[in-house]
Structures are given as structure tokens and as C-alpha cells.
Design an enzyme around this catalytic site. Structure first.
Site, PDB file in Angstrom:
ATOM      1  N   ASP A   1     -26.153  66.505 -84.370  1.00 20.28           N
ATOM      2  CA  ASP A   1     -27.110  66.525 -85.475  1.00 20.28           C
ATOM      3  C   ASP A   1     -27.249  65.102 -86.012  1.00 20.28           C
ATOM      4  OD1 ASP A   1     -26.765  69.268 -85.075  1.00 20.28           O
ATOM      5  OD2 ASP A   1     -26.814  69.736 -87.217  1.00 20.28           O
TER       6      ASP A   1
ATOM      7  N   LYS B   1     -34.370  69.787 -88.422  1.00 23.45           N
ATOM      8  CA  LYS B   1     -33.468  70.345 -89.429  1.00 23.45           C
ATOM      9  C   LYS B   1     -33.867  69.855 -90.809  1.00 23.45           C
ATOM     10  CE  LYS B   1     -28.484  70.012 -90.554  1.00 23.45           C
ATOM     11  NZ  LYS B   1     -27.182  69.514 -90.035  1.00 23.45           N
TER      12      LYS B   1
ATOM     13  N   LYS C   1     -33.870  74.322 -87.781  1.00 25.38           N
ATOM     14  CA  LYS C   1     -32.587  74.633 -88.413  1.00 25.38           C
ATOM     15  C   LYS C   1     -32.728  74.426 -89.917  1.00 25.38           C
ATOM     16  CE  LYS C   1     -27.739  73.172 -88.763  1.00 25.38           C
ATOM     17  NZ  LYS C   1     -26.637  72.378 -88.149  1.00 25.38           N
TER      18      LYS C   1
END
Length: 274
Positions: free
Chosen positions: A134, A199, A231
Site C-alpha cells: 500500500d 484506496k 479499498k
């Protein structure tokens, strides 16, 4: 796909028009987000734990707390344990015989590292056992509206480092700082650069995920036909909030409250609340 700065501006303007238009026309059933997880209504659904990235990123996290995080992920069958780079090797060892996987954050939480540093962090985490990465996008460059090529190259370099090892990349936009146009721009650039997920937030800069941001990101990357997902992360502490995000188009939830969500859900189910 690399573009000139002017080409990026034109493409982002068109993508923004498309994404925001579909929200304005959202009365049509066709425009309702539909994913593998959007039909979840019960915490007992076997799909639910598979969308949870069980997370511990606090600066004062201890090795014992990381072990506890892993044990909870194993117990509930969460998709991953998401940690800072220093703990990746420990997590990989702890999860070795389970279905949960190690996930590492890089360029976290500001996104202001150089591209070379982000690539190094990604490679280091992967060598220590990370199965997902991430990364935080370069927020400041994204907000200028005139450095889209540099933002693309930053994400693309990390994506290539990940893809060469078969590792999935998620790109954190930090939507708490972004306008709708900037959110579309970040999601579109990340998708074009090779991200597997876009995300919402780090959780370190106030605010948190909103269903509106998730919906906008979903509509932005929908042209990838499932190859790029969303996400939702930050401020998600209940099953109801998870469902809200999933119905808005998210297919992964980042939360430090995964165990509490499952335990509270089990109590509610036993009392007939679900």
C-alpha cells in the site's frame, strides 16, 4: 500509459465528467455499484473476512501487538495483516501456515518520499515477505493539477517493482485533502500506472473514508472492468460502516478494528440483531 501533461489534463477532465455524470444519474439501477462484496448483509457471510485488511500502523506498535494482530487475522480469516515495513518479516513468519497474507505500507503516511525511496521500500518489503503493498501517492503534486506526469511516473515505478514479483499494489489517495476532481485524477492516474486498488486514506491526517469518495473512486476506475478495485480505509469501526463502504463499491476494507467488528457482530448475531 505515459502521456504529455496536456494529454493528462484532457483525459482527466473527460474522466471527471464521466464519473460525476454517472453519480448525478444514479437513479438508474445500472449505475448502482455491483461487486463480489456488495451483497454482504451478515457478518457471518464467509466472504466478509476476505475483504478485511487487519491493520496496525501506530508508531508505538510493539512486536507483541503485531503477533496479536496476526493471531486475530488467523482466527477470523482476514485477507491480510497490514503493517509498517519494520514488522513485515515478523508478520510473514507468523502467518506462514495461514491463508492471511502480509501487507506493507510505503511512503507512509505523507507520500512525500522520492520515487527511488518508495521503490526501495517496496522491494525491501517484498524481500521480507510482503504479498501486497500500500503506497501513498504524492499528494502535493497531485493537488497542483499541473504535475500529473510526475504523479504517474511515481506510481508506475512502484507498480513495476511490485508486478515484477507478482505483488499487488494499492495506491492511497488521501481523499481528506482532495476535491472531487483531484480524487478522480488520483484514481485515474493510479489505475493507468498499474495499481490493482485505489484506496481512500491513511487515517493519519484526520477524517476518514466516506461512501461518497468510495463511490466516486469506483466510478472512476470502473472502465478497467474489475482489474482495478477500491479499498476503503480510515474511520471504519463497525460492521454497518463496512457494509456502507462495500455497497458504495469497495472490495477491500482497511481497519484496525477487525477483531472488534467480528466479536461485536457475533454478539449481535447471538442476540438476534442480525
Amino acid at each position: 500509459m505515459s502521456r504529455t501533461e496536456e494529454a493528462w489534463k484532457i483525459a482527466i477532465k473527460e474522466k471527471s465528467y464521466q464519473a460525476l455524470r454517472t453519480i448525478d444519474e444514479n437513479t438508474a439501477p445500472l449505475n448502482t455499484p455491483t461487486t463480489s462484496f456488495s451483497s454482504i448483509t451478515q457478518p457471518s457471510d464467509t466472504l466478509f473476512p476476505l475483504c478485511i485488511d487487519h491493520t496496525l500502523l501506530k508508531p508505538d506498535a510493539t512486536p507483541a501487538q503485531i503477533d496479536a494482530l496476526c493471531d486475530e487475522a488467523i482466527r477470523f480469516g482476514f485477507k491480510s495483516c497490514c503493517v509498517n515495513g519494520v514488522y513485515v518479516k515478523q508478520v510473514a513468519a507468523r502467518l506462514q501456515s495461514s491463508t492471511s497474507i502480509p501487507c506493507a505500507v510505503i511512503g507512509f503516511p505523507l507520500g512525500a518520499s522520492t520515487t527511488a525511496v518508495k521503490v526501495f521500500e517496496a522491494k525491501d518489503a517484498i524481500s521480507n515477505g510482503a504479498r501486497e503493498i500500500d503506497m501513498v501517492i504524492n499528494i502535493g503534486l497531485l493537488k497542483t493539477g499541473s504535475s500529473y506526469s510526475a504523479v504517474f511516473e511515481d506510481v508506475h515505478a512502484v507498480a513495476q517493482a511490485c508486478q515484477s514479483q507478482g505483488i499487488l499494489l494499492k495506491v492511497i489517495l488521501e481523499t481528506v485533502f482532495l476535491s472531487d476532481l483531484e480524487t478522480v485524477a488520483g484514481a485515474f492516474i493510479a489505475a493507468e500506472a498499474g495499481a490493482a486498488f485505489v484506496k481512500t486514506c491513511t487515517g493519519f491526517n484526520g477524517g476518514g473514508a466516506t461512501k461518497e469518495d468510495v463511490d466516486l473512486m469506483y466510478r472512476t476506475v470502473r472502465y478497467k472492468k474489475g482489474d482495478v478495485k477500491v479499498k476503503a480505509s480510515a474511520g471504519i469501526r463497525s460492521f454497518e460502516k463496512c457494509v456502507e463502504m462495500l455497497r458504495a463499491g469497495a472490495e477491500r476494507i482497511g481497519t484496525s478494528s477487525g477483531a472488534a467488528i467480528m466479536q461485536n457482530a457475533n454478539v449481535s448475531a447471538a442476540s438476534g440483531a442480525y
